[in-house]
Scaffold this motif. Structure first.
Motif, short mmCIF file in Angstrom:
data_model
loop_
_atom_site.label_atom_id
_atom_site.label_comp_id
_atom_site.label_asym_id
_atom_site.label_seq_id
_atom_site.Cartn_x
_atom_site.Cartn_y
_atom_site.Cartn_z
N THR A 83 100.50 19.02 36.11
CA THR A 83 99.65 19.91 35.33
C THR A 83 98.21 19.70 35.73
O THR A 83 97.32 20.43 35.30
CB THR A 83 99.78 19.54 33.82
OG1 THR A 83 101.16 19.46 33.53
CG2 THR A 83 99.13 20.54 32.92
N VAL A 113 104.37 21.46 32.65
CA VAL A 113 103.71 20.44 31.82
C VAL A 113 104.64 19.22 31.67
O VAL A 113 105.16 18.74 32.67
CB VAL A 113 103.19 21.03 30.49
CG1 VAL A 113 102.01 20.22 29.96
CG2 VAL A 113 102.73 22.48 30.67
N ILE A 144 96.05 13.09 33.76
CA ILE A 144 95.84 13.77 32.48
C ILE A 144 94.47 13.42 31.89
O ILE A 144 93.88 14.20 31.15
CB ILE A 144 96.99 13.40 31.50
CG1 ILE A 144 98.29 14.08 31.93
CG2 ILE A 144 96.65 13.76 30.06
CD1 ILE A 144 98.38 15.57 31.65
N THR A 155 93.91 13.72 20.31
CA THR A 155 94.64 13.86 21.58
C THR A 155 94.32 12.74 22.58
O THR A 155 95.23 12.26 23.26
CB THR A 155 94.31 15.22 22.26
OG1 THR A 155 92.89 15.36 22.35
CG2 THR A 155 94.92 16.38 21.52
N LEU A 197 100.11 24.11 22.01
CA LEU A 197 99.73 23.05 22.96
C LEU A 197 99.26 23.74 24.24
O LEU A 197 100.05 24.39 24.91
CB LEU A 197 100.96 22.16 23.22
CG LEU A 197 100.81 20.96 24.15
CD1 LEU A 197 99.71 20.03 23.68
CD2 LEU A 197 102.14 20.20 24.23
N TYR A 198 97.97 23.61 24.55
CA TYR A 198 97.42 24.35 25.68
C TYR A 198 96.07 23.73 26.10
O TYR A 198 95.58 22.81 25.44
CB TYR A 198 97.22 25.84 25.30
CG TYR A 198 96.28 26.06 24.14
CD1 TYR A 198 96.71 25.90 22.83
CD2 TYR A 198 94.94 26.41 24.36
CE1 TYR A 198 95.85 26.08 21.75
CE2 TYR A 198 94.07 26.60 23.28
CZ TYR A 198 94.53 26.42 21.99
OH TYR A 198 93.67 26.59 20.93
N THR A 199 95.50 24.25 27.19
CA THR A 199 94.12 23.86 27.51
C THR A 199 93.22 25.06 27.23
O THR A 199 93.64 26.21 27.35
CB THR A 199 93.94 23.46 28.99
OG1 THR A 199 94.29 24.56 29.82
CG2 THR A 199 94.77 22.24 29.34
N HIS A 211 90.27 21.49 28.36
CA HIS A 211 90.79 20.27 27.73
C HIS A 211 92.02 20.60 26.89
O HIS A 211 92.21 21.73 26.46
CB HIS A 211 89.71 19.65 26.82
CG HIS A 211 88.53 19.16 27.57
ND1 HIS A 211 87.25 19.58 27.31
CD2 HIS A 211 88.45 18.30 28.61
CE1 HIS A 211 86.41 18.99 28.16
NE2 HIS A 211 87.12 18.21 28.96
N ILE A 212 92.81 19.55 26.61
CA ILE A 212 94.04 19.74 25.82
C ILE A 212 93.70 20.02 24.36
O ILE A 212 92.91 19.29 23.74
CB ILE A 212 94.94 18.48 25.91
CG1 ILE A 212 95.44 18.28 27.34
CG2 ILE A 212 96.11 18.57 24.92
CD1 ILE A 212 96.28 17.02 27.54
N MET A 214 95.90 20.54 20.80
CA MET A 214 97.28 20.33 20.35
C MET A 214 97.39 20.41 18.84
O MET A 214 96.59 19.80 18.12
CB MET A 214 97.75 18.94 20.82
CG MET A 214 99.17 18.63 20.44
SD MET A 214 99.69 17.04 21.09
CE MET A 214 98.76 15.94 20.04
N SER A 283 102.87 12.82 30.83
CA SER A 283 103.33 14.19 31.10
C SER A 283 104.46 14.21 32.15
O SER A 283 105.44 13.49 31.99
CB SER A 283 102.12 15.04 31.52
OG SER A 283 102.46 16.40 31.61
N GLY A 313 104.15 21.61 26.96
CA GLY A 313 103.43 22.83 26.60
C GLY A 313 104.13 24.05 27.16
O GLY A 313 104.70 24.03 28.25
#
Ligand code: ACO
Length: 324
Positions: A83, A113, A144, A155, A197-199, A211-212, A214, A283, A313
């Motif tokens: 990822t 992911v 990550i 996170t 759950l994404y950036t 950035h993550i 969540m 991940s 994700g």
């Protein structure tokens, strides 16, 4: 006789720098106790400045090649599940290929992911059964730390960097539960969960990696239900019971997710490989890292039946049943 694929070697790499929960206490408003109780994590490894995903992948690949007694030129395909690629393009897999001194065979990345390694393993298995390659490196590698918001305590305490690799080899032989190698893979995705759950960045979105973000509780709930469904699918497909499986090797996200999924699927924790306390969530690297550590420590042995399960994700998730 049909072609099937076997895992003939494993390797892994963790960056030198260890970040403990105690050290995180001086970065965000958290405590060792909170992190350990909620996630089971004690420490994670963090890549050095200038240490790239491909660097970690290459080191893990060399370990696997060494264990197999093979040269890079014996490999004719590389898939890297990541990822956190070095660059938007070319793929991390071709950078790894060049880093290993290879200039032939296929190479590409898979992005699913935290479920990336199972997606990559399944893809490699399919390519090899179709005669496209004889020996492949399947690598999960992640930096990550590069996509963490180090001000978001919900996170940044959960993740870590690292890489794990397996070498797959094509064989002719009997298929089914008694044979060795990959017995089955099951892959799933449901994009309706894309917002849990994404950036907050991406190439076409805003030109940054982001950035993550969540929604931890929702991810937790879905993870347990969906991963245990994937475990059941693997067992039913192969007409096997939980008692036939020697090891559950789950994605190492959080000890509470690992325990809940094992319980829901009927596994005792004695049959579950756990490394999350030392690695955090790496991940796509987490399953091959856990597998390599378990094999090298003698916990998991050749000939045993291992069931991998992961969710990431997307949501993306899946399982793979492998006689080692
Ligand atoms: N330190 C101290 N307090 C914290 C921290 C922290 N690092 N992070 C959050 N908190 C606080 C919150 O602000 C909240 O405070 P409040 O009650 O004053 O509002 C409180 O702790 C509880 O927060 P919750 O988010 O409700 O805590 P929860 O018990 O759900 O645990 C966790 C959070 C660990 C993220 C949990 O939801 C979880 O494990 N989710 C799964 C997430 C995961 O593993 N994702 C990995 C990616 S997906 C995958 O790989 C499967």
């Amino acid at each position: 006789m049909p072609t099937y694929t076997r895992i003939i070697a494993t390797g892994s790499y963790l960056p030198e720098k260890i970040l403990t929960n105690k050290e995180l206490e001086s970065i965000v408003d958290t405590t060792d106790e909170w992190i350990y109780q909620r996630s089971g994590i004690r420490q994670r490894h963090i890549a050095a400045d200038g240490e790239l995903t491909s660097d970690m992948a290459i080191k893990a690949a060399h370990k696997a090649l060494e264990q197999a007694g093979l040269k890079p030129s014996d490999i004719d395909g590389i898939i890297v599940a990541t990822t956190t690629p070095d660059r938007t393009f070319p793929s991390t897999a071709v950078i790894v290929q060049a880093g290993l001194g290879m200039s032939a065979g296929l190479a590409f990345d898979v992005q699913a992911v935290c479920a990336g390694f199972i997606y990559a393993l399944s893809t490699a298995d399919g390519l090899m059964r179709a005669g496209q390659a004889k020996r492949m490196l399947v690598i999960g590698a992640e930096k990550i730390s590069a996509i963490l918001n180090w001000e978001d305590r919900a996170t940044c305490v959960l993740f870590g960097d690292g890489a794990g690799a397996v070498i797959l080899e094509a064989h002719e032989g009997q298929e089914g539960a008694q044979s060795d190698g990959i017995l089955s893979t099951h892959l799933y995705a449901d994009g309706s969960f894309k917002d849990i759950l994404y950036t907050d960045g991406g190439v076409s979105l805003n030109g940054i990696s982001g950035h993550i973000i969540m929604h931890g509780r929702e991810v937790f709930k879905q993870a347990v239900n969906l991963m245990s469904d994937a475990v059941t699918a693997a067992l039913e497909h192969n007409n096997l019971q939980v008692s036939d499986v020697d090891w559950l090797i789950p994605h190492q996200a959080n000890i509470r997710i690992i325990e809940s999924t094992a319980r829901k699927s009927g596994f005792s924790m004695e049959n579950v490989v756990v490394t999350v306390h030392n690695h955090g969530n790496t991940s796509a690297a987490s399953i091959p890292l856990a597998l390599d550590e378990a094999i090298r420590s003698g916990q998991v042995k050749k000939g045993q039946l291992a069931l991998f399960e992961a969710l990431g994700g997307g949501l993306t998730w899946g399982s793979a049943l492998v006689r080692l």
